[in-house]
Write a protein that holds these residues in place. Structure first.
Motif, PDB file in Angstrom:
ATOM      1  N   PRO A  74      -9.192  15.072 -21.489  1.00  0.00           N
ATOM      2  CA  PRO A  74      -9.807  13.736 -21.509  1.00  0.00           C
ATOM      3  C   PRO A  74     -10.318  13.286 -20.142  1.00  0.00           C
ATOM      4  O   PRO A  74     -11.411  12.724 -20.039  1.00  0.00           O
ATOM      5  N   VAL A  75      -9.536  13.524 -19.085  1.00  0.00           N
ATOM      6  CA  VAL A  75      -9.936  13.076 -17.754  1.00  0.00           C
ATOM      7  C   VAL A  75     -11.166  13.830 -17.264  1.00  0.00           C
ATOM      8  O   VAL A  75     -12.143  13.236 -16.795  1.00  0.00           O
ATOM      9  N   LEU A  76     -11.138  15.156 -17.367  1.00  0.00           N
ATOM     10  CA  LEU A  76     -12.266  15.960 -16.892  1.00  0.00           C
ATOM     11  C   LEU A  76     -13.524  15.699 -17.719  1.00  0.00           C
ATOM     12  O   LEU A  76     -14.638  15.683 -17.185  1.00  0.00           O
ATOM     13  N   ARG A  97     -18.856  13.059 -18.156  1.00  0.00           N
ATOM     14  CA  ARG A  97     -19.771  12.082 -18.772  1.00  0.00           C
ATOM     15  C   ARG A  97     -20.231  11.047 -17.754  1.00  0.00           C
ATOM     16  O   ARG A  97     -21.391  10.633 -17.739  1.00  0.00           O
ATOM     17  N   LEU A  98     -19.310  10.614 -16.892  1.00  0.00           N
ATOM     18  CA  LEU A  98     -19.631   9.593 -15.896  1.00  0.00           C
ATOM     19  C   LEU A  98     -20.597  10.121 -14.843  1.00  0.00           C
ATOM     20  O   LEU A  98     -21.600   9.474 -14.518  1.00  0.00           O
ATOM     21  N   ASP A 153     -15.957  16.775 -25.514  1.00  0.00           N
ATOM     22  CA  ASP A 153     -15.009  17.854 -25.212  1.00  0.00           C
ATOM     23  C   ASP A 153     -15.698  18.874 -24.305  1.00  0.00           C
ATOM     24  O   ASP A 153     -16.318  19.824 -24.781  1.00  0.00           O
ATOM     25  N   PHE A 154     -15.584  18.657 -22.992  1.00  0.00           N
ATOM     26  CA  PHE A 154     -16.280  19.499 -22.014  1.00  0.00           C
ATOM     27  C   PHE A 154     -15.765  20.931 -22.004  1.00  0.00           C
ATOM     28  O   PHE A 154     -16.460  21.850 -21.583  1.00  0.00           O
ATOM     29  N   TRP A 182      -7.978  22.178 -11.299  1.00  0.00           N
ATOM     30  CA  TRP A 182      -8.543  21.827  -9.995  1.00  0.00           C
ATOM     31  C   TRP A 182      -9.912  22.465  -9.815  1.00  0.00           C
ATOM     32  O   TRP A 182     -10.837  21.841  -9.263  1.00  0.00           O
ATOM     33  N   ARG A 183     -10.088  23.699 -10.268  1.00  0.00           N
ATOM     34  CA  ARG A 183     -11.388  24.369 -10.137  1.00  0.00           C
ATOM     35  C   ARG A 183     -12.462  23.593 -10.901  1.00  0.00           C
ATOM     36  O   ARG A 183     -13.593  23.440 -10.436  1.00  0.00           O
TER      37      ARG A 183
END
Length: 383
Positions: free
Chosen positions: A138-140, A145-146, A154-155, A219-220
């Motif tokens: 969700p965060v990534l 999107r931002l 769902d990236f 992190w990557r």
């Protein structure tokens, strides 16, 4: 001659003997039951188990990719694909290869990239770790999107389809797990059409741990998203720092500011002037990162990028930089003159530093502008 193969199904493989056979069989069943002309490519990334033998026994095409990494394996398999369209997914039986028709339908409609959305399709019990489901993805996905204004929920879905023509336009560079994010970002930056369809994520059929490492690979992905969006990483922070720093510095140069029982004076002026310098450093890194990324084909060239070299030139930078240095020198002379009036005796720090701090600040900023202009012009020599 144009290939008669419509669809290539590509699976990255590194010791997947437990689930590879069932994935290939499901993919073959999909092609057969839907009368789709296709091929199945296993992009092997150095398997030491029976994966290669299983793939050959089931008549799948095996492509050996020596360069290690999820991205390398997929790029090797995709480049060998002969189909007009490509659908990629892991060979761990977490995605149902019998249910690829929604992806193919969207590709036939003309979409360049079709993403699966596991949050809309459903996530089976035990299929996704808690941190991945409620924090990482969700965060990534929100950051993606931002930063890039991509309407994808769902990236990081591993099941996705795209045309071979679109893949060639993406010019993907990354070699690891961030390959998944790069594909979406490059599609957006190259103005390719993107859509998504619901897909179900099943618990994978392997007994060994997955290749994905939660924190390092997370992190990557985050690092990739921030570096590929220099506006959010450098430009916006620079504008914020410079605007706040400039407004407060001008106010403090005029007179001290009282907030309740607290008085902000020249000591605060030192910090606000530093905010402007730090903000300018952020801007410098934004401009230089942008040029480096575009010239090394990490980012596509845009009309705005082409005009960048018309607005920021060596000559303009040198003139502006020397003017700032000159202002600093004039203010320094004014400060020295005021000191001379007192026969070089004691000075009122509050009054004196209102001249000296701007003097030092403008000289430092002027030198930075000059050096930035020189380096910027070197990076843009081809222009």
């Amino acid at each position: 001659m144009e290939s008669k193969i419509e669809l290539s199904i590509v699976m990255p493989c590194l010791n997947e003997e437990e689930t590879l056979a069932i994935c290939i069989s499901k993919a073959q069943g999909f092609l057969s039951s839907n009368n789709v002309s296709g091929e199945i490519i296993i992009a092997d990334n150095g398997s030491t188990d029976n994966s290669i033998a299983i793939a050959k026994e089931l008549n799948a095409t095996v492509v050996h990719v020596k360069e290690k990494g999820y991205g390398n394996a997929l790029k090797g398999g995709i480049k060998s694909a002969q189909g007009k369209y490509i659908i990629m997914a892991d060979a761990d039986d977490s995605y149902d290869f019998k249910s690829l028709m929604p992806f193919l339908i969207k590709l036939r409609e003309g979409f360049d990239l079709v993403m699966g959305n596991r949050f809309k399709g459903g996530i089976k019990k035990g299929a996704m770790p808690f941190l991945h489901r409620y924090l990482g993805n969700p965060v990534l996905s929100f950051i993606g999107r931002l930063f890039f204004k991509i309407k994808i929920g769902d990236f990081h879905c591993g099941l996705r389809g795209f045309s071979k023509e679109a893949f060639n336009k993406m010019k993907l560079k990354t070699t690891g797990m961030e390959f998944a994010s790069e594909m979406i970002v490059k599609s957006k930056l190259n103005n390719l059409s993107i859509t998504e369809v619901p897909t179900i994520l099943h618990k994978d059929g392997r007994t060994r741990p997955p290749h994905l490492n939660t924190w390092p690979d997370g992190w990557r992905h985050l690092r990739f998203l921030t570096l590929y969006s220099p506006k959010w990483l450098f430009l916006y922070p620079s504008l914020l720092l410079m605007i706040i720093g400039a407004i407060t510095s001008i106010a403090l140069i005029i007179k001290p500011i009282s907030v309740g029982n607290i008085t902000l004076d020249v000591h605060t002026l030192l910090y606000t002037a530093s905010m402007i310098l730090i903000g300018f450093q952020f801007f410098v890194f934004y401009a230089l990162t942008k040029v480096f990324a575009v010239e090394n084909e990490l980012l596509p060239k845009s009309n705005r990028y082409q005009s960048l070299f018309k607005h920021i030139t060596l000559e303009k930078g040198l003139v502006f930089g020397f003017l700032l240095v000159l202002i600093g020198v004039i203010l320094s002379v004014k400060g020295f003159s005021d000191w001379n009036v007192t026969n070089f005796g004691n000075l009122n720090p509050s009054n004196t530093l209102r001249i000296i701090i701007p003097a030092v600040f403008t000289m430092l900023l002027g030198i930075q502008v000059i050096l930035f202009s020189l380096f910027f012009s070197i990076l843009g020599l081809k222009k």
